[in-house]
Design a protein around this motif. Structure first.
Motif, PDB file in Angstrom:
ATOM      1  N   ILE A 151      -1.377  50.118 -39.975  1.00  0.00           N
ATOM      2  CA  ILE A 151      -0.220  50.344 -40.838  1.00  0.00           C
ATOM      3  C   ILE A 151      -0.049  49.196 -41.824  1.00  0.00           C
ATOM      4  O   ILE A 151       0.059  49.410 -43.034  1.00  0.00           O
ATOM      5  N   LEU A 152      -0.046  47.959 -41.337  1.00  0.00           N
ATOM      6  CA  LEU A 152       0.112  46.787 -42.199  1.00  0.00           C
ATOM      7  C   LEU A 152      -1.062  45.851 -42.008  1.00  0.00           C
ATOM      8  O   LEU A 152      -1.379  45.451 -40.887  1.00  0.00           O
ATOM      9  N   GLY A 153      -1.698  45.480 -43.115  1.00  0.00           N
ATOM     10  CA  GLY A 153      -2.714  44.443 -43.097  1.00  0.00           C
ATOM     11  C   GLY A 153      -2.355  43.360 -44.102  1.00  0.00           C
ATOM     12  O   GLY A 153      -1.929  43.659 -45.220  1.00  0.00           O
ATOM     13  N   ILE A 154      -2.483  42.116 -43.690  1.00  0.00           N
ATOM     14  CA  ILE A 154      -2.346  40.985 -44.599  1.00  0.00           C
ATOM     15  C   ILE A 154      -3.559  40.091 -44.366  1.00  0.00           C
ATOM     16  O   ILE A 154      -3.810  39.664 -43.243  1.00  0.00           O
ATOM     17  N   ASP A 155      -4.322  39.825 -45.428  1.00  0.00           N
ATOM     18  CA  ASP A 155      -5.539  39.030 -45.292  1.00  0.00           C
ATOM     19  C   ASP A 155      -5.581  38.001 -46.415  1.00  0.00           C
ATOM     20  O   ASP A 155      -5.548  38.359 -47.596  1.00  0.00           O
ATOM     21  N   THR A 156      -5.636  36.734 -46.045  1.00  0.00           N
ATOM     22  CA  THR A 156      -5.631  35.655 -47.033  1.00  0.00           C
ATOM     23  C   THR A 156      -7.031  35.116 -47.312  1.00  0.00           C
ATOM     24  O   THR A 156      -7.175  34.037 -47.891  1.00  0.00           O
ATOM     25  N   ASP A 157      -8.050  35.883 -46.954  1.00  0.00           N
ATOM     26  CA  ASP A 157      -9.435  35.447 -47.190  1.00  0.00           C
ATOM     27  C   ASP A 157     -10.276  36.611 -47.706  1.00  0.00           C
ATOM     28  O   ASP A 157     -11.356  36.900 -47.194  1.00  0.00           O
ATOM     29  N   VAL A 158      -9.775  37.282 -48.730  1.00  0.00           N
ATOM     30  CA  VAL A 158     -10.495  38.407 -49.340  1.00  0.00           C
ATOM     31  C   VAL A 158     -11.094  37.933 -50.656  1.00  0.00           C
ATOM     32  O   VAL A 158     -10.374  37.676 -51.621  1.00  0.00           O
ATOM     33  N   LEU A 159     -12.411  37.814 -50.711  1.00  0.00           N
ATOM     34  CA  LEU A 159     -13.077  37.297 -51.918  1.00  0.00           C
ATOM     35  C   LEU A 159     -14.098  38.263 -52.514  1.00  0.00           C
ATOM     36  O   LEU A 159     -14.582  38.053 -53.619  1.00  0.00           O
ATOM     37  N   TYR A 160     -14.465  39.305 -51.771  1.00  0.00           N
ATOM     38  CA  TYR A 160     -15.438  40.280 -52.274  1.00  0.00           C
ATOM     39  C   TYR A 160     -16.661  39.561 -52.842  1.00  0.00           C
ATOM     40  O   TYR A 160     -17.149  38.601 -52.268  1.00  0.00           O
ATOM     41  N   GLN A 161     -17.132  40.019 -54.024  1.00  0.00           N
ATOM     42  CA  GLN A 161     -18.355  39.454 -54.603  1.00  0.00           C
ATOM     43  C   GLN A 161     -18.185  38.012 -55.079  1.00  0.00           C
ATOM     44  O   GLN A 161     -19.161  37.282 -55.263  1.00  0.00           O
ATOM     45  N   TRP A 162     -16.921  37.590 -55.268  1.00  0.00           N
ATOM     46  CA  TRP A 162     -16.674  36.255 -55.810  1.00  0.00           C
ATOM     47  C   TRP A 162     -17.024  35.154 -54.802  1.00  0.00           C
ATOM     48  O   TRP A 162     -17.209  33.998 -55.202  1.00  0.00           O
TER      49      TRP A 162
END
Length: 457
Positions: free
Chosen positions: A376-387
């Motif tokens: 239901i709820l996600g919080i992620d402070t380490d999402v960088l994808y291709q960067w």
């Protein structure tokens, strides 16, 4: 929630700008004032009402079915006529092949019921390059299929369809090395404060697909009733704009990066009674990437999303990952995700150590969903994808995340209720869930770390 539709007449002196030129036009425009209830101070939204203004049918300007050149000229000439004193450009029933459309102030582009405005798949039809952005970084790129820059009192309406042909754009969906090098250059140019007019992204290898609709630095905007089918990139991009209503539109776009609506550094926005069937996030609220958000210093603020249906997509609402200018005062109310939606999360807040900015005062309530892939709820402070591997961290700025409220949420099946990966240096603060119910969870229901004052009851 309710809207009180009060009609007020104003004499408006409209300034319309395009590129480096500007011109002045006078018009009497009836403005509808939209009052929106929210748990924060929400200003009234003023949008133009074209009901009693002149109509300009593109047939009267030489439009012919299947003739791209004639149709493009006819639409342009009708827009030029309508902008002088305000008016509606009529796309009549039938299929009308066209190149890019550049709107002007005081113009309503009306797609009649039974009409399809079919956009060319030839990238050359979207040149010369215009002042735009790509994933939160400003640049000169291919024109959005429908583009509005620096305008006031502008609308897209009607029960017809606007459609993108994807034959060429599909070939641009992959991200080969030349494309990655181009966005790496763009990132570094922004970091080095290279002027936007020198960030030219139109060449043989960058292949930065344009948005379908972009309102860029506009005021008093209405998008109403239309059906949108396919998109090269983000579908509706509301960029650095304010006083916007999007209502009763129906989007189906399952290409790469096909978000439904992306309010970015925009304020005083109402999105209601819309249907989303997306290949990416249904709605994604953004506010610039890294130095761009810090430079422009314009948060996405005062946005209400209500009474919408999500048929498919990645998230019902995503916030980020481009949020360096900040996001605040967001209400999502009374939305439904159907059984085939395959959403990852209902609410997903994503950032990283480079973004800075903040996310605060998010209200998410009265949501009914079936199965969700994650929770239901996600919080992620380490999402960088291709960067993550494309460029190194040059400036480290953490994101403040606080005052996240979920209430009256029901979902059938998912992995978890919440999964919060906060930043250890700046934990998420004040996350409150009340009457949030996941019928069947396949993992531990609460998976949180680095959160201060988490309440679940």
């Amino acid at each position: 929630m309710k809207s009180n539709w009060l009609i007020a007449t104003f004499l408006i002196l409209c300034f319309s700008t395009y590129g480096q030129s500007s011109f002045q036009k006078s018009s009497v425009i009836i403005m509808d004032k939209i009052e929106v209830d929210a748990p924060f101070e929400m200003p009234d939204i003023l949008i133009p009402n074209f009901r009693n203004l002149p109509k300009y049918n593109i047939l009267d300007f030489g439009a012919e079915p299947n003739d791209k050149e004639k149709n493009s000229r006819a639409i342009e000439e009708a827009i030029n006529r309508a902008t002088a004193k305000g008016g509606t450009v009529i796309i009549p029933p039938g299929e009308w092949l066209t190149k890019k459309i550049h709107l002007k102030s005081n113009v309503n582009l009306h797609i009649s019921q039974g009409a399809t405005l079919l956009f060319s798949e030839d990238p050359q039809d979207y040149l010369p390059a215009v002042f735009s952005s790509w994933e939160g970084l400003e640049c000169y790129n291919y024109s959005p299929l429908i583009y509005a820059f620096g305008l006031k009192n502008v609308a897209i309406s009607g029960k017809g369809t606007i459609k993108a042909q994807l034959d060429i754009w599909k070939k641009w969906f992959p991200r080969p090395k030349p494309h990655m090098e181009s966005i790496k250059n763009l990132y570094n140019w922004a970091q080095d404060e290279i002027p936007v007019e020198k960030r030219i992204m139109v060449n043989d290898t960058a292949n930065l697909r344009p948005q379908f609709i972009q309102f860029n630095r506009c005021e008093n905007v209405l998008i109403e009733d239309i059906k949108i089918r396919n998109s090269p990139f983000w579908t509706v991009h509301l960029y650095l704009s304010k006083d916007i209503v999007v209502r009763n539109i129906d989007i189906y776009a399952h290409g790469h990066n096909n978000d439904g609506i992306d309010p970015e550094m925009s304020q005083n926005v109402l999105i209601e009674n819309c249907v989303f069937d997306q290949g990416d996030d249904a709605i994604a609220i953004k506010s610039g990437r890294n130095p761009e958000g810090w430079r422009l210093q314009t948060p996405s603020k005062n946005i209400v999303i209500r009474n919408c249906t999500m048929k498919d997509g990645h998230q019902l609402l995503a916030i980020g990952s481009e949020l360096s200018g900040g996001v605040e005062n967001i209400l999502v109310d009374n939305c439904v995700a159907g059984s085939g939606a395959k959403l990852m999360h209902l609410l997903f807040i994503k950032t990283n150590e480079r973004m800075g900015g903040y996310v605060k005062n998010i209200y998410f309530k009265n949501i009914i969903a079936q199965d969700v892939q994650d929770g239901i709820l996600g919080i992620d402070t380490d999402v960088l994808y291709q960067w993550r591997t494309l460029v190194s961290t040059r400036i480290k700025k953490t994101t403040l995340i606080e005052n996240i409220f979920l209430e009256n949420i029901q979902a059938k099946k998912g992995k978890f209720v919440t999964k919060i990966n906060g930043n250890p240096e700046l934990p998420a603060q004040n996350v409150v869930l009340k009457n949030v119910y996941l019928e069947n969870s396949t993992q531990e229901r609460i998976q949180n770390k680095h959160v201060s004052n988490f309440i679940y009851n």
